[in-house]
Design a protein around this motif. Sequence first.
Motif, PDB file in Angstrom:
ATOM      1  N   ASP A  23       0.869  -1.166   0.000  1.00  0.00           N
ATOM      2  CA  ASP A  23       0.000   0.000   0.000  1.00  0.00           C
ATOM      3  C   ASP A  23       0.911   1.221   0.000  1.00  0.00           C
ATOM      4  O   ASP A  23       1.839   1.303   0.795  1.00  0.00           O
ATOM      5  N   MET A  24       0.645   2.146  -0.919  1.00  0.00           N
ATOM      6  CA  MET A  24       1.565   3.271  -1.055  1.00  0.00           C
ATOM      7  C   MET A  24       0.996   4.522  -0.412  1.00  0.00           C
ATOM      8  O   MET A  24      -0.171   4.853  -0.613  1.00  0.00           O
ATOM      9  N   ASP A  25       1.834   5.226   0.349  1.00  0.00           N
ATOM     10  CA  ASP A  25       1.385   6.537   0.791  1.00  0.00           C
ATOM     11  C   ASP A  25       1.711   7.526  -0.338  1.00  0.00           C
ATOM     12  O   ASP A  25       2.349   7.173  -1.327  1.00  0.00           O
ATOM     13  N   ASP A  26       1.267   8.748  -0.153  1.00  0.00           N
ATOM     14  CA  ASP A  26       1.358   9.704  -1.257  1.00  0.00           C
ATOM     15  C   ASP A  26       2.797   9.948  -1.696  1.00  0.00           C
ATOM     16  O   ASP A  26       3.093  10.007  -2.888  1.00  0.00           O
ATOM     17  N   MET A  57      -6.095  -1.300  -2.761  1.00  0.00           N
ATOM     18  CA  MET A  57      -6.882  -0.079  -2.784  1.00  0.00           C
ATOM     19  C   MET A  57      -6.280   0.938  -3.740  1.00  0.00           C
ATOM     20  O   MET A  57      -5.085   1.199  -3.698  1.00  0.00           O
ATOM     21  N   VAL A  58      -7.109   1.458  -4.632  1.00  0.00           N
ATOM     22  CA  VAL A  58      -6.672   2.550  -5.497  1.00  0.00           C
ATOM     23  C   VAL A  58      -7.654   3.686  -5.278  1.00  0.00           C
ATOM     24  O   VAL A  58      -8.819   3.576  -5.650  1.00  0.00           O
ATOM     25  N   ASP A  59      -7.198   4.733  -4.627  1.00  0.00           N
ATOM     26  CA  ASP A  59      -8.120   5.866  -4.436  1.00  0.00           C
ATOM     27  C   ASP A  59      -7.851   6.904  -5.512  1.00  0.00           C
ATOM     28  O   ASP A  59      -7.057   6.678  -6.427  1.00  0.00           O
ATOM     29  N   SER A  60      -8.520   8.014  -5.390  1.00  0.00           N
ATOM     30  CA  SER A  60      -8.443   8.998  -6.475  1.00  0.00           C
ATOM     31  C   SER A  60      -7.018   9.514  -6.665  1.00  0.00           C
ATOM     32  O   SER A  60      -6.594   9.762  -7.781  1.00  0.00           O
ATOM     33  N   PHE A  61      -6.291   9.627  -5.561  1.00  0.00           N
ATOM     34  CA  PHE A  61      -4.923  10.143  -5.669  1.00  0.00           C
ATOM     35  C   PHE A  61      -4.026   9.176  -6.436  1.00  0.00           C
ATOM     36  O   PHE A  61      -3.333   9.561  -7.379  1.00  0.00           O
ATOM     37  N   ILE A  62      -4.080   7.899  -6.003  1.00  0.00           N
ATOM     38  CA  ILE A  62      -3.245   6.900  -6.673  1.00  0.00           C
ATOM     39  C   ILE A  62      -3.682   6.777  -8.138  1.00  0.00           C
ATOM     40  O   ILE A  62      -2.852   6.706  -9.046  1.00  0.00           O
ATOM     41  N   ARG A  64      -5.025   9.044 -10.010  1.00  0.00           N
ATOM     42  CA  ARG A  64      -4.571  10.202 -10.777  1.00  0.00           C
ATOM     43  C   ARG A  64      -3.075  10.106 -11.058  1.00  0.00           C
ATOM     44  O   ARG A  64      -2.600  10.449 -12.137  1.00  0.00           O
ATOM     45  N   LEU A  98     -13.848   7.209 -11.070  1.00  0.00           N
ATOM     46  CA  LEU A  98     -12.486   7.564 -11.466  1.00  0.00           C
ATOM     47  C   LEU A  98     -12.133   6.893 -12.782  1.00  0.00           C
ATOM     48  O   LEU A  98     -12.248   5.681 -12.915  1.00  0.00           O
TER      49      LEU A  98
END
Lengths: 147, 455
Positions: A23-26, A57-62, A64, A98
């Motif tokens: 899991d990657m942080d920003d 998990m892929v949220d909008s930040f990842i 984008r 997304l």
Amino acid sequence: MNGSQRIPILKVGRVLVVPVQVDMDDQTVIGLQERILSELERTGARGVLIDISLLEMVDSFIGRMLSDIAAMARIMDARTVVVGIQPAVAITLVELGLELRGVDTVLNVDEGIKLLRAEFGAYGADDDEDDEFQGEWHSFGESRHHA
Amino acid sequence: MEGIDTTRLGDIYVRREADIVKVRERVRRLARQMRFDTTTQIKITTAVSELTRNIYEYAQSGAITLAVAFRRDVSNAAGLQITARDDGPGIDEASLRAIMHGQYSSPSGLGVGLTGTRRLMDEFEIESGAGAGTRVTIIKWLPPAEAAGVRGRVDALREDFNAEDSESAVEELARQNRDFVRILGELEEKREELERLNGQLTASNAELNEANTRLRELAEMREEFLALTTHDLRSPLTVISGVISFFTSGRLGELSPEQKNMVQMMERNTQNLIELVNDLLDAAKLESGTLQLELVDVNLRALVNEICESFVQLAREKSLTLVLEDAPPNLPNVVRADRAKLRRIIVNLLSNALKFTPKGGRVSMRVELAGDDLVRIAVADTGVGIASDDLPFLFDKYEQARHRATRGEKGTGLGLYITRQLVELHGGKIGVASEVGRGSTFFFTLPIMGTENVA
């Protein structure tokens, strides 16, 4: 320490393979983006294959960031393919609304390589450096011609 | 929210970017413990990730509150409620409307975040105003089958959640760090211990090597000494025995009976001395492995006859009967052996037999076949015999000196040792059968075809 160092960037033929296993942080995502771009410059690779089959998990930040990587790579004359999106992640991405703009998504690494190989074949067939890649994935090249 | 009761489980504060990952992890875990299916777990986690990122990006700090929600109506629905609040700049009414209608897009992903979150969750409520901070509450309802069970597990869920909270990521890191330091320390200790042991080993190895070298040197010195002394002893003995032969041959004139007697005594003792020195020399050679056999065809019958004849005189002097039994007709004419050494073997056995048999006794020798490729030569006497306790050591070096089995008799005790070595060099075996007071039988075997075996 830059968290993105935990994610390897492997050069296979003329493709950078990026298996994302945590899991990657920003900062990690941003760091990874920078590393991929500098590897593209350094190696002259023509494709980027990002394997996110272990990413839950892929949220909008990842999402984008993946789009951005693809857009920047495109400017550097490389094509980006994201492979192995988990079904649940795909469902979530759709519900989230997304779009992974500019990113090709395929089921697995094999298909990703096949796609990139087809891309090079269009204008890179006489490229000597491509031989290694061509040899390794020969069967895929063949089947593409039959299809 | 209206018509909904909540039981708070706990808070997670958002201050650093790394907290976004932490929130994701803990919400994912909680969703799993509440038994949401995998896809829903990911939806909830993604939604919370969006809200948390908004807090971090727009307000820098805030908090996520997690609670179990129960609908107050007949449905008995239960679910996970998440509240994200911050004291940031807030969102004015017009922007909020635009955001919620998907007409707003930000470079950072906001907009998709809030509308997307609403789509991912079952309940969504936002309270915000310019300068008033933002508060977003979302709920995901459990399937009815799981909803009933969750009521009884609220305490357990809270306990789990807070137990985990007590150990923040920083503490976890610090703990791991302490463990690493401890492990490193242990490794260092082990390494030192190993080094110390290694040092000891090296030292004792060196000592062993030294002792080994010293032993080898001593063995070499002893052999050299033995060879030298025997040689130095033999030379004058040869001269003495030569001089004696001048007296006995009569070339120096007739001797008086008394002189003759003394010369004979000298001759006998010189002979003994020569034998002794020869024994020592042979033992030294056998020891160092330098004794080589010169195998030739030996006529055993003739050799045995010749040796017996040479002992007839001695036997007569001791009033002993010496008998050579008839050899069987199928005895081969020749055997492969070292003639001198074979003679030595037989002479040793025969002279021992004569030596240890009292007056009037009988010594007999027999040569026979022992199987297809072996001859067996046995010398039997009616002498004093050997105690059974002494038998096992009989063929050892200096046996006579150690056990005094042959009290009063001359010899180095090397005779039988050398005899056995010579027999074994030929590839044969030596043995003895004896009874005290009744006599002994010494025997050895000899391969007919000989053997190149060098001991």
